[in-house]
Design a protein around this motif. Structure first.
Motif, mmCIF file in Angstrom:
data_model
loop_
_atom_site.group_PDB
_atom_site.id
_atom_site.type_symbol
_atom_site.label_atom_id
_atom_site.label_comp_id
_atom_site.label_asym_id
_atom_site.label_seq_id
_atom_site.Cartn_x
_atom_site.Cartn_y
_atom_site.Cartn_z
ATOM 1 N N ASN A 97 0.839 -1.199 0.000
ATOM 2 C CA ASN A 97 0.000 0.000 0.000
ATOM 3 C C ASN A 97 0.880 1.257 0.000
ATOM 4 O O ASN A 97 1.795 1.392 0.807
ATOM 5 N N GLU A 118 -2.854 1.006 -4.140
ATOM 6 C CA GLU A 118 -3.564 0.802 -2.884
ATOM 7 C C GLU A 118 -3.933 -0.671 -2.779
ATOM 8 O O GLU A 118 -4.395 -1.280 -3.747
ATOM 9 N N THR A 119 -3.714 -1.228 -1.606
ATOM 10 C CA THR A 119 -3.924 -2.655 -1.379
ATOM 11 C C THR A 119 -5.330 -3.084 -1.778
ATOM 12 O O THR A 119 -6.314 -2.404 -1.484
ATOM 13 N N ARG A 120 -5.411 -4.218 -2.458
ATOM 14 C CA ARG A 120 -6.693 -4.824 -2.831
ATOM 15 C C ARG A 120 -6.838 -6.125 -2.047
ATOM 16 O O ARG A 120 -6.007 -7.029 -2.165
ATOM 17 N N GLU A 121 -7.870 -6.202 -1.244
ATOM 18 C CA GLU A 121 -8.033 -7.315 -0.306
ATOM 19 C C GLU A 121 -8.036 -8.661 -1.023
ATOM 20 O O GLU A 121 -8.740 -8.858 -2.011
ATOM 21 N N GLU A 123 -5.717 -9.986 -2.784
ATOM 22 C CA GLU A 123 -4.982 -10.040 -4.045
ATOM 23 C C GLU A 123 -3.530 -9.630 -3.826
ATOM 24 O O GLU A 123 -3.229 -8.796 -2.974
#
Length: 460
Positions: A97, A118-121, A123
């Motif tokens: 992130n 931005e972090t993708r849950e 993945e």
């Protein structure tokens, strides 16, 4: 001036022995950044890791998804579609992130694209070796502010100065670490981020409105021609199965795709509205020329990417030497039409004036029988869903497909009376003009916001 040294040998920095690096405009930039009201540090003086991505080691199934330069959008967003799963990714090269990714190799560097991850849950993502990452660990700078600073002209001018490489632009980690960043206090950084985020949000909203406007042209064309709304292209398995007996195969077309039901429905609609073969409306059709010997200046050389629906795009424009061209090679005359035949095929531009351009062999130039058809009406129809489906149907080739001269001549073109043609062309032109203005105004507003931020940072 950029080919002449403007400094003494004793003033040369390290291994930079290219005169353009010491151009007066860049020395003025150095001076402005050094004398600004806040600290100005190179990336290598901050706790910011800079490194390139990984090689492409594909998997057939789920894995860590690979982002490429094409996935970085001009507004700093990241397009997560059209990616591939890969294996053997070092842990430190899995994106975190707040990471900032950017082209490090190739012409895309000059597009000044910096994507904010931005972090993708659920993945995991990485990036290819034409791309680099800036990973911030410094408490003095917000990651989002670092991204915002990279959007400014002051960074773009630094990139113009420091990128190396001969034929292929090259940034790489070492040069990337030499980028300078001005560091206001954290509250000021948050304010700048908020201002730029708001400006980009307004730009995206305007672009979306313009996109909807342009999409409305299709409904207008169908309504004027009295054609029912066309079905979406069929990409299912059934579209690859023959739906006609062998005796009904036409003109040697033995590919099942040609006989899709959606194409049949379109054919019925076009039969009802007085269609004629495109060849009846053309006096001449010819390809452009192949050229790879590009110049810094000369005759603009338009490739497929430069021919958009109804307008030219001058991104990554190439030039060729006029001495290599014949008269016909640059004879883009008013009243003719350009049509892309490979790659993104089926994009049409009606020429309203003479252009001193050359076109690649992947683009057709068509001389139109203007006494029979309005060239701007033709442009509008070819760029509509009708034209898209026709080009898709008549393409040849198993993979990407392309249009031959014979295929273009065979396209059935609806030919209403002259009044309807002019009305369709006029309405489409008005809609495109409104969409262009929306985009231009939004771009101007965004650039003004960036300039304001830059002045706030630099001026004492």
């Amino acid at each position: 001036m950029s080919t002449i040294f403007t400094i003494k040998a004793s003033e040369a920095q390290g291994r930079r022995l290219d005169p353009s690096f010491y151009s007066p405009q860049y020395r003025k930039l150095d001076e402005a950044m050094s004398n600004c009201q806040y600290d100005c540090l190179e990336i290598r003086e901050l706790q910011v890791e800079v490194f390139q991505g990984v090689s492409r080691n594909l998997l057939e199934r789920d894995g860590i998804r690979l982002l490429k330069v094409k996935n970085i959008l001009p507004d700093g967003a990241i397009d997560f579609s059209d990616t591939e799963p890969i294996s053997d990714v070092p842990g430190n090269k899995i994106l975190k992130n707040g990471d900032i990714i950017s082209p490090f190799i190739g012409a895309a560097i000059r597009g000044y694209k910096f994507g904010y991850f931005e972090t993708r849950e659920g993945e995991r993502w990485t990036f290819d070796n034409n791309t680099g990452v800036f990973r911030n660990k410094d408490a003095r700078v917000l990651s989002r502010y670092l991204w915002a600073f990279f959007q400014l002209e002051i960074t773009h001018r630094q990139l113009d100065r420091i990128i190396g490489g001969g034929g292929v632009p090259y940034l790489g980690t070492e040069y990337a670490k030499r980028l300078k960043v001005i560091l206001p206090p954290l509250p000021e950084q948050r304010k700048i981020v908020a201002e730029l985020d708001a400006a980009y949000a307004a730009k995206r909203a305007a672009d979306e409105k313009a996109t909807k406007l342009l999409a409305s042209i299709d409904d207008m064309v169908l309504n004027e021609l009295g054609i029912a709304k066309l079905p979406k292209p069929d990409t299912s398995l059934s579209s690859r199965i023959f739906t006609v007996p062998a005796r009904e195969a036409l003109n040697g077309r033995l590919d099942a795709y040609y006989y899709k039901s959606s194409f049949k429905e379109l054919g019925k609609e076009l039969t009802r509205c007085n269609s004629v073969p495109f060849g009846n409306l053309i006096t001449e059709i010819y390809n452009g020329i192949d050229c790879r010997d590009y110049q810094d200046e000369g005759v603009p050389y338009l490739k497929v990417a430069n021919v958009k629906p109804g307008e030219f795009s001058f991104d990554d424009l190439k030039y060729i030497d006029r001495k290599e061209l014949g008269v016909k090679d640059i004879a883009l005359k008013a009243g003719r039409m350009l049509l892309t035949r490979k790659g993104t095929f089926g994009n049409a531009i009606a020429l309203s004036e003479d252009y001193d351009y050359a076109i690649s062999s992947e683009v057709f130039c068509l001389s139109i029988r203007n006494e029979l058809v309005d060239v701007h009406y033709l442009e509008t129809v070819i760029n509509s869903s009708i034209g898209r489906m026709l080009c898709d149907k008549y393409k040849i080739g198993a993979i990407m497909g392309s249009l031959s001269q014979e295929a273009v001549k065979a396209l059935p073109i609806p030919l209403p009376d002259a009044n309807i043609q002019r009305r369709i062309a006029s309405n489409a032109a008005s809609i495109r003009a409104e969409a262009r203005k929306l985009k231009a105004d939004a771009t101007a507003t965004l650039n003004a916001a960036k300039q304001k931020i830059e002045l706030e940072i630099i001026e004492k």
